[in-house]
Design a protein around this motif. Sequence first.
Motif, PDB file in Angstrom:
ATOM      1  N   SER A 227     -50.367   0.903  11.231  1.00  0.00           N
ATOM      2  CA  SER A 227     -50.835   2.258  11.533  1.00  0.00           C
ATOM      3  C   SER A 227     -50.002   2.835  12.668  1.00  0.00           C
ATOM      4  CB  SER A 227     -52.323   2.260  11.903  1.00  0.00           C
ATOM      5  OG  SER A 227     -52.505   1.858  13.243  1.00  0.00           O
ATOM      6  N   THR A 252     -54.831   4.721  20.098  1.00  0.00           N
ATOM      7  CA  THR A 252     -55.573   5.571  19.175  1.00  0.00           C
ATOM      8  C   THR A 252     -54.692   6.013  18.020  1.00  0.00           C
ATOM      9  OG1 THR A 252     -56.788   7.634  18.907  1.00  0.00           O
ATOM     10  CG2 THR A 252     -55.059   7.638  20.574  1.00  0.00           C
ATOM     11  N   THR A 253     -55.301   6.127  16.852  1.00  0.00           N
ATOM     12  CA  THR A 253     -54.589   6.732  15.722  1.00  0.00           C
ATOM     13  C   THR A 253     -54.987   8.199  15.600  1.00  0.00           C
ATOM     14  OG1 THR A 253     -56.347   5.886  14.312  1.00  0.00           O
ATOM     15  CG2 THR A 253     -54.293   4.653  14.345  1.00  0.00           C
ATOM     16  N   THR A 257     -58.072  14.056  18.382  1.00  0.00           N
ATOM     17  CA  THR A 257     -59.503  14.172  18.716  1.00  0.00           C
ATOM     18  C   THR A 257     -59.772  13.945  20.208  1.00  0.00           C
ATOM     19  OG1 THR A 257     -59.971  11.826  18.320  1.00  0.00           O
ATOM     20  CG2 THR A 257     -60.132  13.287  16.414  1.00  0.00           C
ATOM     21  N   LEU A 333     -62.006  -4.968  19.609  1.00  0.00           N
ATOM     22  CA  LEU A 333     -61.324  -6.267  19.463  1.00  0.00           C
ATOM     23  C   LEU A 333     -60.279  -6.409  20.547  1.00  0.00           C
ATOM     24  CD1 LEU A 333     -60.457  -5.681  15.706  1.00  0.00           C
ATOM     25  CD2 LEU A 333     -62.317  -7.132  16.518  1.00  0.00           C
ATOM     26  N   TYR A 336     -56.380  -6.306  19.026  1.00  0.00           N
ATOM     27  CA  TYR A 336     -55.848  -5.201  18.236  1.00  0.00           C
ATOM     28  C   TYR A 336     -55.497  -4.073  19.185  1.00  0.00           C
ATOM     29  CZ  TYR A 336     -55.244  -1.680  14.640  1.00  0.00           C
ATOM     30  OH  TYR A 336     -54.721  -0.715  13.832  1.00  0.00           O
ATOM     31  N   PHE A 342     -60.492   5.019  23.485  1.00  0.00           N
ATOM     32  CA  PHE A 342     -61.379   6.120  23.848  1.00  0.00           C
ATOM     33  C   PHE A 342     -62.181   6.405  22.591  1.00  0.00           C
ATOM     34  CE2 PHE A 342     -58.292   9.023  21.847  1.00  0.00           C
ATOM     35  CZ  PHE A 342     -59.124   9.966  21.264  1.00  0.00           C
ATOM     36  N   HIS A 347     -66.114  11.838  15.106  1.00  0.00           N
ATOM     37  CA  HIS A 347     -65.168  11.593  14.014  1.00  0.00           C
ATOM     38  C   HIS A 347     -64.859  10.121  13.790  1.00  0.00           C
ATOM     39  CE1 HIS A 347     -64.913  15.873  13.817  1.00  0.00           C
ATOM     40  NE2 HIS A 347     -64.598  15.938  15.098  1.00  0.00           N
ATOM     41  N   ARG A 350     -68.072   4.056  13.961  1.00  0.00           N
ATOM     42  CA  ARG A 350     -68.477   3.020  14.924  1.00  0.00           C
ATOM     43  C   ARG A 350     -68.850   3.654  16.265  1.00  0.00           C
ATOM     44  NH1 ARG A 350     -62.918  -0.068  14.491  1.00  0.00           N
ATOM     45  NH2 ARG A 350     -62.377   2.137  14.553  1.00  0.00           N
ATOM     46  N   ARG A 424     -52.454  -4.588  11.990  1.00  0.00           N
ATOM     47  CA  ARG A 424     -53.688  -5.347  11.947  1.00  0.00           C
ATOM     48  C   ARG A 424     -53.373  -6.851  11.916  1.00  0.00           C
ATOM     49  NH1 ARG A 424     -56.873  -1.545  10.424  1.00  0.00           N
ATOM     50  NH2 ARG A 424     -58.207  -1.925  12.207  1.00  0.00           N
TER      51      ARG A 424
END
Length: 860
Positions: A227, A252-253, A257, A333, A336, A342, A347, A350, A424
């Motif tokens: 990713s 963050t991906t 946001t 995790l 990862y 954040f 959106h 989890r 991952r």
Amino acid sequence: MVRYNPRDTEPKWRAAWADAGTFTASNADDGRPKYYILEMFPYPSGRIHMGHVRNYTMGDVVARFKRAQGHSVLHPMGWDAFGMPAENAAMERGVHPKGWTFENIAAMREQLKLLGVSIDWSREFATCEPAYYGQQQRWFLALLKRGLVYRKEAQVNWDPVDHTVLANEQVIDGRGWRSGAVVEKRKLTQWFLRITDYADALIDGLSTLDRWPDKVRLMQENWIGRSTGLRFRFGFEGAPPVGLEDGLEVYTTRPDTLYGASFVAIAPEHPLAEQLAAASPEVAAFVAACRQGGTSEAEIESAEKLGYDTGIRVVHPFDPSWTLPVWIANFVLMDYGTGAIFACPAHDQRDLDFARKYALPVKPVVLPPNAHPATFMIGSEAYTGPGTIFNSDFMDGMGIEAAKAAAVARMEAQQQGQGATVYRLRDWGISRQRYWGTPIPVIHCQACGLVPVPDDQLPVELPEDVTFDRPGNPLLRHPTWRFVSCPSCGGAAERETDTLDTFVDSSWYFARFANPDAPGPIDKAAADRWLPVDQYIGGIEHAVLHLLYARFVTRALKDEGMLSVAEPFAGLFTQGMVTHETYLRRQSERPEYVEPAEVELAAEKGVRVAKLKATGEALDIGDVEKMSKSKKNVVAPEDIFDAYGVDAARLFVMSDSPPERDVQWSTGGVEGAGRFVGRVWNEFDVEPPPAADQDAERSDALRRATHKLIKAVTESIEGFKFNSGIAKLYEFLNILKGFPATDGAVSAARGEALSAFCRLIAPYTPHLAEACWERMGGEGWVVNAPWPVFDPALAADSELVLPVQVNGKRRGEVRAAAGTPEAEVRALALADSGVSVHLAGLTVRKVIVVPDRIINIVAN
Ligand code: ANZ
Ligand code: ZN
């Protein structure tokens, strides 16, 4: 007529092939194209089961077919012989793992030989032989030198029953894949292979594997999980904690946001959490509570959300007046990204679950198409779809992708972060605290550190005098084996007592088969001759484990110069399982299964019923399930071989369903296959008829049927549609009935038919085919006969005449082979002269083609 007796015929032909070395592959190039066919090698558990019969027959059909087509075929066999069950047997029954393993191998080898598979047995090896694992130690040390092997303290999955560490891949639903025990998290120093260095190559290489199932390629891609996103640092409000002076880094991906941020969360194993836990028993207790359960992502995802507010606050990167609380959260995790995030609850599901539980703000920043900014609300479901950014200052009005780019650009300009790619995939933990595995060839010296065992001291062999009376690693408590002098300084030192994960053993065996006697790990010239494996066959359960490791090791060994190919398996086929009905006693609380051999089946008023043979007790017929000891629905291959012959068993497992699907074992099915074998034999069991003039028309009809059959069977094997080819073979036997051997007027065509038929059944029922070939006076053995070739003109479906109607009246006709595509038929119809006369001056409104029947044209 003599009845066919597989008991005489089958052993005779197996011995003949073995004596002649028929299936021995030559490493010398003899001008024929090479073909390497391999089925995943078995674990020597004790007996061959029906799943093996299906798997190895499938490979054998392809091997024999390719051989007949003029390929030089390599079809080897070996044993994936290290692993826990041998040690369990040692603990439970006091037998030595080595003896247990080799006894099983001997039994299973005999069973496989019974199956008549065309294997080059001269290349056989077991991974537990020093000659194999010693070479594995050699390349292991080469990769250590390359920096692809390393040690680190890591949180591991600990199997409390097997007393060993498990890879994430070996934890299934929170339990050890072999023991079934609930897995715990522990911290231990472990050996790793740096598979993550190859993450991109392993994803990119998937696109070259066009003969792999899409499903498997997708599973691997998801497993590697590439990713792209942003890494950036939050500054702290007030004084930063010790060691975090540069800020708290998150990954963050969804930088788009950022204005929807509600809190920051760190993993329970994050250094900051550990620091806080050291100072506060309350934090320590929370962190300990998070330690329950496995380390796999699925595990963590499904666990109940737990959080602890640290009281620390960080500053929003785009608004210095805005601060966010830092929580410790169990769903983050450590291994990862950066182990910190954040959270944008609007959106991300989890984050939302967590925010709702702990009453944290939920602020939407992505507006779905057609939604209104004033009324759009988030309930219990996060919005993860497309939309326009709002509530977000400089990003307002942008699409998601544009906003991501803008946020990354601003963060980079502020020198607070940069764009990043994250995977991952984790490095492959290869240490096992077990005896029955490849010793890791390293020595620990107080003075020199880690010292590789020198090449002339390889292999590091397992000691045989070990005890299994206690759990834990027998190598660790062996009185002498461990204690050696350091190869570097000569001082007292200790051997590594961890052994290698058995998936290392199976990650390169296909290359060793090219020359199992090579003095180094891989004979490169031999590997160049045979690799890649042209066709690999095995179970879907290995889609991410074995198949990913083998691809990685192949690439690593290529970079080490030991191999030329980047991908080990050019073609992959994943076969279905063999299933069977289950039978259960009625009056028992827990399911009490009954073996099929004890069950009598009958039909009462059209309903199938099951009874206990001995007592007549009525039983329930349960679900159809994978054959397994626990369900007592196993059928032993030897019993089937004895009763119906090996060929019947082979034919049945290949005939009953498409090979990728499960096949349901049934007595009726194998009986049917046995009858077919007998009928084939009878067809060949006749005196040649007296010479006679040939009947041209009938001969032509038989020849057409024969060539169609050749085409169908050939294509069915090439396309892994064995069952449909076998259906054609069954059908053909009925067609032959119309051309009896007593009819001298079709003797030539019949001779051609029998010769072809015999060669076409040979991959499935090789013993029967040899016997028939001998009977019909074929040259040599059928195993050496060339595959029949069809004449396309004879194999083509004969022409059909399709009437063409214009507005309901027949105006012309089209001649076309059956199955001609609709568009072609339509064009032919419109071009017909009779039809075009009647269409003059009209507009065609509709052309209806009823395939192979009629064409209707509507015009006005
Ligand atoms: C903020 C955000 C907002 C996120 C949003 C998602 C949605 P994939 O795409 O699967 O790679 N994340 C990052 N590191 C994590 C970790 N160590 N443990 C748990 N979650 C972690 O997932 C990337 C997203 O997963 C990241 O993007 C981060 O949450 C979370 F509307 O950042 B996101
Ligand atoms: Zn030393």
